[in-house]
Design a protein around this motif. Structure first.
Motif, PDB file in Angstrom:
ATOM      1  N   SER A 102       0.833  -1.211   0.000  1.00 60.77           N
ATOM      2  CA  SER A 102       0.000   0.000   0.000  1.00 60.77           C
ATOM      3  C   SER A 102       0.861   1.253   0.000  1.00 60.77           C
ATOM      4  O   SER A 102       0.488   2.265  -0.628  1.00 60.77           O
ATOM      5  N   ASP A 103       2.011   1.198   0.686  1.00 62.74           N
ATOM      6  CA  ASP A 103       2.931   2.347   0.662  1.00 62.74           C
ATOM      7  C   ASP A 103       3.477   2.567  -0.749  1.00 62.74           C
ATOM      8  O   ASP A 103       3.599   3.718  -1.204  1.00 62.74           O
ATOM      9  N   ILE A 104       3.820   1.496  -1.439  1.00 60.64           N
ATOM     10  CA  ILE A 104       4.319   1.604  -2.804  1.00 60.64           C
ATOM     11  C   ILE A 104       3.236   2.165  -3.726  1.00 60.64           C
ATOM     12  O   ILE A 104       3.507   3.029  -4.585  1.00 60.64           O
ATOM     13  N   THR A 105       2.013   1.692  -3.551  1.00 58.56           N
ATOM     14  CA  THR A 105       0.908   2.175  -4.382  1.00 58.56           C
ATOM     15  C   THR A 105       0.664   3.667  -4.149  1.00 58.56           C
ATOM     16  O   THR A 105       0.433   4.432  -5.099  1.00 58.56           O
ATOM     17  N   GLU A 106       0.718   4.088  -2.894  1.00 60.15           N
ATOM     18  CA  GLU A 106       0.519   5.491  -2.583  1.00 60.15           C
ATOM     19  C   GLU A 106       1.633   6.347  -3.161  1.00 60.15           C
ATOM     20  O   GLU A 106       1.386   7.454  -3.674  1.00 60.15           O
ATOM     21  N   CYS A 107       2.865   5.846  -3.109  1.00 61.02           N
ATOM     22  CA  CYS A 107       4.006   6.556  -3.695  1.00 61.02           C
ATOM     23  C   CYS A 107       3.829   6.700  -5.204  1.00 61.02           C
ATOM     24  O   CYS A 107       4.081   7.767  -5.777  1.00 61.02           O
ATOM     25  N   GLN A 108       3.370   5.639  -5.849  1.00 59.42           N
ATOM     26  CA  GLN A 108       3.145   5.676  -7.294  1.00 59.42           C
ATOM     27  C   GLN A 108       2.008   6.619  -7.643  1.00 59.42           C
ATOM     28  O   GLN A 108       2.043   7.313  -8.670  1.00 59.42           O
ATOM     29  N   VAL A 116      12.013   2.764  -8.824  1.00 61.85           N
ATOM     30  CA  VAL A 116      13.189   3.618  -8.640  1.00 61.85           C
ATOM     31  C   VAL A 116      13.047   4.509  -7.413  1.00 61.85           C
ATOM     32  O   VAL A 116      13.958   4.573  -6.572  1.00 61.85           O
ATOM     33  N   ASP A 117      11.925   5.178  -7.274  1.00 62.55           N
ATOM     34  CA  ASP A 117      11.742   6.162  -6.203  1.00 62.55           C
ATOM     35  C   ASP A 117      11.119   5.585  -4.937  1.00 62.55           C
ATOM     36  O   ASP A 117      11.357   6.106  -3.847  1.00 62.55           O
ATOM     37  N   CYS A 118      10.322   4.548  -5.062  1.00 60.54           N
ATOM     38  CA  CYS A 118       9.485   4.120  -3.937  1.00 60.54           C
ATOM     39  C   CYS A 118      10.072   3.048  -3.030  1.00 60.54           C
ATOM     40  O   CYS A 118       9.466   2.777  -1.983  1.00 60.54           O
ATOM     41  N   PRO A 119      11.183   2.392  -3.328  1.00 63.39           N
ATOM     42  CA  PRO A 119      11.777   1.519  -2.309  1.00 63.39           C
ATOM     43  C   PRO A 119      12.247   2.322  -1.099  1.00 63.39           C
ATOM     44  O   PRO A 119      12.223   3.551  -1.096  1.00 63.39           O
ATOM     45  N   ASN A 120      12.703   1.628  -0.089  1.00 60.96           N
ATOM     46  CA  ASN A 120      13.193   2.277   1.125  1.00 60.96           C
ATOM     47  C   ASN A 120      14.718   2.347   1.073  1.00 60.96           C
ATOM     48  O   ASN A 120      15.407   1.352   1.246  1.00 60.96           O
ATOM     49  N   TYR A 121      15.250   3.536   0.822  1.00 60.91           N
ATOM     50  CA  TYR A 121      16.693   3.745   0.797  1.00 60.91           C
ATOM     51  C   TYR A 121      17.130   4.244   2.175  1.00 60.91           C
ATOM     52  O   TYR A 121      16.666   5.291   2.637  1.00 60.91           O
ATOM     53  N   CYS A 136      17.296   5.646   9.409  1.00 61.95           N
ATOM     54  CA  CYS A 136      16.210   6.415   8.803  1.00 61.95           C
ATOM     55  C   CYS A 136      16.259   6.189   7.307  1.00 61.95           C
ATOM     56  O   CYS A 136      17.332   6.283   6.688  1.00 61.95           O
ATOM     57  N   GLY A 137      15.098   5.908   6.714  1.00 61.53           N
ATOM     58  CA  GLY A 137      15.023   5.630   5.287  1.00 61.53           C
ATOM     59  C   GLY A 137      13.952   6.438   4.612  1.00 61.53           C
ATOM     60  O   GLY A 137      13.003   6.934   5.247  1.00 61.53           O
ATOM     61  N   SER A 138      14.051   6.552   3.289  1.00 63.36           N
ATOM     62  CA  SER A 138      13.076   7.334   2.513  1.00 63.36           C
ATOM     63  C   SER A 138      11.708   6.674   2.482  1.00 63.36           C
ATOM     64  O   SER A 138      10.691   7.361   2.355  1.00 63.36           O
ATOM     65  N   TYR A 139      11.649   5.366   2.535  1.00 64.39           N
ATOM     66  CA  TYR A 139      10.424   4.583   2.765  1.00 64.39           C
ATOM     67  C   TYR A 139       9.268   5.045   1.876  1.00 64.39           C
ATOM     68  O   TYR A 139       8.247   5.535   2.332  1.00 64.39           O
ATOM     69  N   ALA A 140       9.438   4.867   0.572  1.00 69.38           N
ATOM     70  CA  ALA A 140       8.390   5.179  -0.413  1.00 69.38           C
ATOM     71  C   ALA A 140       7.953   6.627  -0.320  1.00 69.38           C
ATOM     72  O   ALA A 140       6.759   6.946  -0.304  1.00 69.38           O
TER      73      ALA A 140
END
Length: 797
Positions: A102-108, A116-121, A136-140
Motif C-alpha cells: 500500500s505504501d508503494i501504491t501510494e508513492c506511485q 526507482v523512487d518508492c523503495p526504502n533507501y 532512517c530511510g526514505s520509505y516510499a
C-alpha cells in the motif's frame, strides 16, 4: 521582507567582467598523471568485494568502534558485515526493511516511479547508544526511522521520521548522533524544497530546536558533511547553496560552512525552540587569477595529532566549478581556527531599501556566540537578521593544495603517516566520478599521485567512503556492493629501484629481506627516498647486464620490439650497438615505447630499451635480432584444424613483446592504450603487409602457439600466420602448370587420332586459296630454325 530572497548584487558589472576575464586563463599546477594504474579485478592489486544478488544500493556505511563490523544501509535492507580479516568481507546478519504494497501504491499515485523512487533507501545509519543502531530511510517517499539491536540484529521499533531524513532518496543529507541526540540537515517536504537543520531526541529536558522558517536562512542547499568541535561544543555543517548576496544572471553557487551550538535551547520569546547560534560563512577555494571552485562535493575532517589543540583540526574539501565544462576539480584544506575567527569577526546586514547586503556597523559581540537563551529580545532580533559573516574562510596556503584538470573528484579521505625518516606525510584518497581512487601524497614540492585503482565501472549516483587508518583499509559503498581497498600493497614493487621510486610513504625496501615491505611489518630499517631522487645512493647502481633475448627473423621482414614501462612517469629510450643514434630513416620509435624496423643487414644486431625516471636509468628489455636462413626453416608445426580461424591483415610483421620477468612492474592497460599492461603474453607474430601496417597491429587478437619454437628459441610462432608460406605457394603453382600441360597434350592427341581414322577434318589446303597450308602440327611450336626446316609441302592437282 526576507533579506535572502530579495537581495541584490554587491558586485557591479565591471567587477564581474574583470572576474570573467581573469578566469579564462588556463589552470596551472595540475596534478601529474598517476605513476601506476590498476584496473578493476587486477591480480596485481587485488581488492575485496562484497555484494548480494538481492541487495542493491549499499552506499550508507558505518564502521564499529573496534573496526571489526561494518554496518551497511542499503535498499530495503540493513546489513552487518564481518570485516575483522583484511582479505575477507562476510555477511553476519541482515534485516529486511521494505515498504508495504500500500505504501508503494501510494508513492506511485503521487507520481513517483515504483521501482526507482518508492523503495526504502537507508539514508541515516548511526549508533544511538552502545546497544542500538538508529536508521532512517526514505520509505516510499514517506521517511521512517527504526532501531536495531546490535546483538541480535533485529528491528525493535519503527515509526514516522519527517525531518530526520529526506523524502527524495537521491537528495544529499546529513544525519549524525552525538551523545544520544540526532542532528539532521535535510529537507522536510515531499518536493524537497524546504531545508532545515534539526536537533532531535534532545537530552537533559531541553526542547528540540530547528531553524527559524520565517527567514530564508538556506537557499537550495546540498548538504555535504558535519563535524563537532568538542572544545567549544559547536557543530559545523558544510554545504553548497545559491548565494543570494550576489545577483548574477544564473544562480551562483557558494560553498558554505554553518555553525550551531550543540546545547542551544532557543530564546524565551524571540526564536523559541529555534537556533540562536546559527551563522554561516563562505568557503573560498580559488587559484590565483582563476574563477573560484565554488561547488562543494565532499569534506573530510582530519583530527590533529594526539595532544594537539583541537583548533588545529583540518577540513579537506573537494570542490568543482559550475563554470567549467571539463572534468576539473580541486582540493582545499581549511583550519578550524580560521573558521572560528571568521564567525567571531564582522557580519553583514541586509539593507531593505537598497536591496543589498552591507557591512554591519558597530559592536555585535553576541553574533555567533553560544548561551543566548537568556538574551534580550533586541539582541535575539539582531541575531535573527544578521547571520551572514562579513569575511570568507580562506584555505591554508590561500589556494588549493591539489588541482586536477582531467579528473572530477567526488569523495575524499585523508590520513597522516610517519615515514622511515620520522617525518609526517599527509596522504589523500580521492575518488573520481569515473570510479578510480587516486592515492595522493602531499610533498613539499607538490602533490604526487602514487597510484590509481579502479573500484567500480559505471558512474554511481550515490556513493560513500569510510577510512580505517588503524586497519589500513578504505571501504567504498556503491550500488554495485562494498569494496575494501588496502591502502598499500608494497609487494607489487619487485626491485629496490622501483620500490624507492614509488615514493610511497607506506612502503620501503628491506635490504635484509631483499623485498619491498610495509613500514608496519618490517622489523629492520628500510630504504626510502620520498622528497628527493637518490635511488643510486639508496639502492646502488645496477651493474648486472640483462641477457639479450635472441630473435631470429627472415631478411626484409618488418619487426617490432616492445618494451614495458616500469611506470607511467618513466620515459623509454632505445639504443643499439650498431648505431650511436638510431637513424630515423631506418627506425620508428612510438610514444608507447615500441621500436619498428625492417630486418636488413644494416639492422641485424642487439637493441636495449632503457627507462628513465627521476634521473635514474635502468635497462628493462634487451634483444638480439639475427637473420634466419630460409622462410621454410621458420615454419613451425601447425594445427590444420585452426588454420582458417586466424587471419590477419598485416601478415608480414614480426612483433616481439617483452617477457614477464621477475622484475615485473605494476602498470596495467587502460582505455585508449593509455597504460601498458605487465600481464601480456609473450607473442611473436609473423605477418605479410609490410612496415606500413606496423601501427595497425592489434595486440588483443588471440594467438595460439605451436609446440616448437624455431624462430627465437624461446616462444613459438603463432599458428595464425603459418598458412601463407613460400613452399605452399610453389606447390600450388606447380600443380596448376602440370594440369595445363596435360590438357594441351590430350587435345592434340585427340585431333591426331581423328585424322588417322579418315574422318572429315579441316583440309590441309583451302579450296579458295591453295597456296596456304593448314597443318595441325603448326599448333605445336617448333624448336628448329628455318634452315633446319623439313621438306617443303607441294600441292598436286
Amino acid at each position: 521582507m526576507c533579506p535572502s530572497r530579495t537581495s541584490s548584487s554587491i558586485m557591479d558589472p565591471s567587477g564581474l567582467l574583470l572576474l570573467l576575464l581573469l578566469g579564462v586563463q588556463s589552470s596551472t599546477g595540475s596534478l601529474p598523471p598517476p605513476r601506476t594504474s590498476f584496473l578493476l579485478n587486477s591480480a596485481v592489486r587485488p581488492l575485496v568485494h562484497f555484494s548480494l544478488p538481492d541487495v542493491q544500493n549499499t552506499n550508507t556505511l558505518l564502521l564499529s568502534d573496534d573496526g571489526s563490523t561494518l554496518y551497511v544501509g542499503a535498499q530495503d535492507a540493513v546489513l552487518s558485515l564481518d570485516v575483522s580479516q583484511s582479505d575477507i568481507i562476510a555477511l553476519k546478519k541482515k534485516v529486511e526493511w521494505r515498504p508495504s504494497n500500500s505504501d508503494i501504491t501510494e508513492c506511485q499515485r503521487k507520481g513517483k516511479n515504483p521501482s526507482v523512487d518508492c523503495p526504502n533507501y537507508v539514508r541515516v545509519l548511526q549508533l544511538i547508544n552502545s546497544t542500538h543502531l538508529y536508521v532512517c530511510g526514505s520509505y516510499a517517499y514517506s521517511p521512517h526511522n527504526a532501531y536495531i539491536d546490535t546483538e541480535s540484529f533485529s528491528m525493535v521499533q519503527q515509526g514516522g521520521a519527517k525531518g530526520h531524513c529526506p523524502f527524495n532518496p537521491f537528495q544529499r543529507n546529513i544525519g549524525v548522533t552525538i551523545e544520544g541526540e540526532l542532528f539532521a540537515a535535510t529537507t522536510t517536504d515531499f518536493k524537497g524544497v524546504n531545508p532545515q537543520i534539526f536537533r532531535h531526541f534532545s537530552k537533559n529536558g531541553r526542547s528540540d530546536v530547528s531553524l527559524d522558517s520565517s527567514l530564508g536562512l538556506l537557499e537550495e542547499p546540498a548538504f555535504i558533511s558535519s563535524s563537532l568541535d568538542p572544545a567549544d561544543r559547536k557543530l559545523y555543517f558544510f554545504f553548497s547553496e545559491v548565494g543570494k548576496e550576489f545577483n548574477f544572471v544564473n544562480k551562483l553557487q557558494i560553498a558554505r560552512v554553518a555553525q550551531v551550538c550543540k546545547d542551544d535551547v532557543g530564546g524565551r520569546r524571540t526564536l523559541q525552540k529555534k537556533w540562536t547560534s546559527f551563522a554561516k560563512a563562505p568557503l573560498l577555494c580559488q587559484s590565483p587569477r582563476q574563477l573560484p571552485f565554488n561547488v562543494l562535493q565532499d569534506v573530510f575532517t582530519l583530527q590533529p595529532p594526539e595532544g594537539s589543540n583541537t583548533s588545529d583540526t583540518l577540513f579537506y574539501g573537494v570542490f568543482t566549478s559550475q563554470w567549467s565544462s571539463d572534468s576539473e576539480s580541486a582540493v582545499c584544506v581549511f583550519r578550524l581556527q580560521d573558521i572560528k575567527t571568521v564567525f567571531t569577526g564582522s557580519y553583514k546586514t541586509f539593507d531593505v531599501g537598497k536591496h543589498r547586503w552591507n557591512p554591519l556597523q558597530g559592536q555585535h559581540s553576541h553574533l555567533g556566540k553560544c548561551g543566548q537563551d537568556s538574551a534580550s529580545d533586541s539582541i535575539l532580533d539582531d541575531i535573527k537578521k544578521n547571520f551572514l559573516t562579513g569575511g570568507s574562510v580562506k584555505p591554508v596556503g590561500y589556494g588549493p593544495i591539489v588541482v586536477s584538470s582531467g579528473q572530477q573528484y567526488a569523495r575524499v579521505a585523508a590520513m597522516r603517516t610517519k615515514a622511515a625518516n620520522g617525518n609526517q606525510y599527509t596522504v589523500l584518497f580521492l575518488l573520481t566520478e569515473s570510479g578510480f581512487f587516486h592515492k595522493v601524497v602531499l610533498f613539499d614540492l607538490g602533490p604526487q599521485v602514487i597510484e590509481e585503482i579502479q573500484v567500480f565501472k559505471q558512474p554511481q549516483l550515490m556513493k560513500s567512503i569510510i577510512l580505517s587508518s588503524s586497519k589500513g583499509v578504505l571501504y567504498v559503498g556503491t550500488s554495485e556492493g562494498v569494496t575494501a581497498v588496502p591502502l598499500a600493497n608494497c609487494s607489487i614493487y619487485k626491485t629496490c629501484s622501483q620500490c624507492v621510486l614509488a615514493r610511497d610513504p607506506f612502503c620501503g625496501w628491506s635490504p635484509t629481506q631483499r623485498a619491498c615491505t610495509s613500514l608496519d611489518t618490517s622489523p629492520d630499517p628500510i630504504v626510502q627516498a620520498l622528497e628527493n631522487g637518490g635511488v643510486d645512493e639508496k639502492c646502488g647502481r645496477v651493474t648486472r647486464k640483462r641477457q639479450d633475448r635472441e630473435i631470429l627473423v627472415p631478411l626484409n621482414e618488418a619487426v617490432r620490439l616492445e618494451c614495458v614501462k616500469p611506470s607511467n612517469l618513466a620515459t623509454l629510450t632505445w639504443t643499439s650497438s650498431q648505431f650511436e643514434n638510431l637513424p630515423e630513416n631506418l627506425f620508428i620509435q612510438s610514444a608507447e615505447g615500441k621500436l619498428s624496423f625492417f630486418a636488413t643487414d644494416a639492422t641485424f644486431g642487439s637493441y636495449q630499451c632503457e627507462a628513465e625516471e627521476a634521473g635514474y636509468k635502468e635497462v628493462v628489455a634487451s634483444f638480439s635480432v639475427r637473420q634466419i636462413a630460409s622462410p621454410r626453416s621458420v615454419r613451425p608445426s601447425a594445427d590444420v584444424n585452426n588454420d582458417n580461424d586466424h587471419k590477419h591483415k598485416d601478415d608480414d610483421l614480426v612483433t616481439v613483446e617483452p617477457e614477464v620477468l621477475e622484475e615485473s612492474y605494476p602498470t596495467e592497460s587502460k582505455r585508449d592504450d593509455k597504460f601498458t599492461t605487465i600481464d601480456k603474453e609473450i607473442v611473436i607474430k609473423k605477418n605479410h603487409s609490410g612496415l606500413g601496417n606496423i601501427f595497425q597491429h592489434n595486440n588483443s587478437e588471440s594467438t595460439p602457439t605451436s609446440n616448437r619454437d624455431v624462430q627465437c628459441g624461446r616462444k613459438p610462432l603463432s599458428e595464425a600466420h603459418e598458412k601463407y608460406s613460400y613452399f605452399s605457394a610453389l606447390v600450388w603453382v606447380s600443380i596448376l602448370l602440370a594440369v595445363c600441360i596435360c590438357v594441351l597434350i590430350l587435345g592434340c592427341l585427340y585431333l591426331w587420332h581423328q585424322n588417322n581414322l579418315g574422318l572429315k577434318v579441316t583440309p590441309l589446303v583451302s579450296e579458295k586459296d591453295s597456296s596456304h597450308v593448314n597443318n595441325c602440327m603448326e599448333t605445336v611450336p617448333s624448336l628448329s630454325t628455318t634452315e633446319d626446316a623439313g621438306p617443303e609441302l607441294k600441292v598436286v592437282d
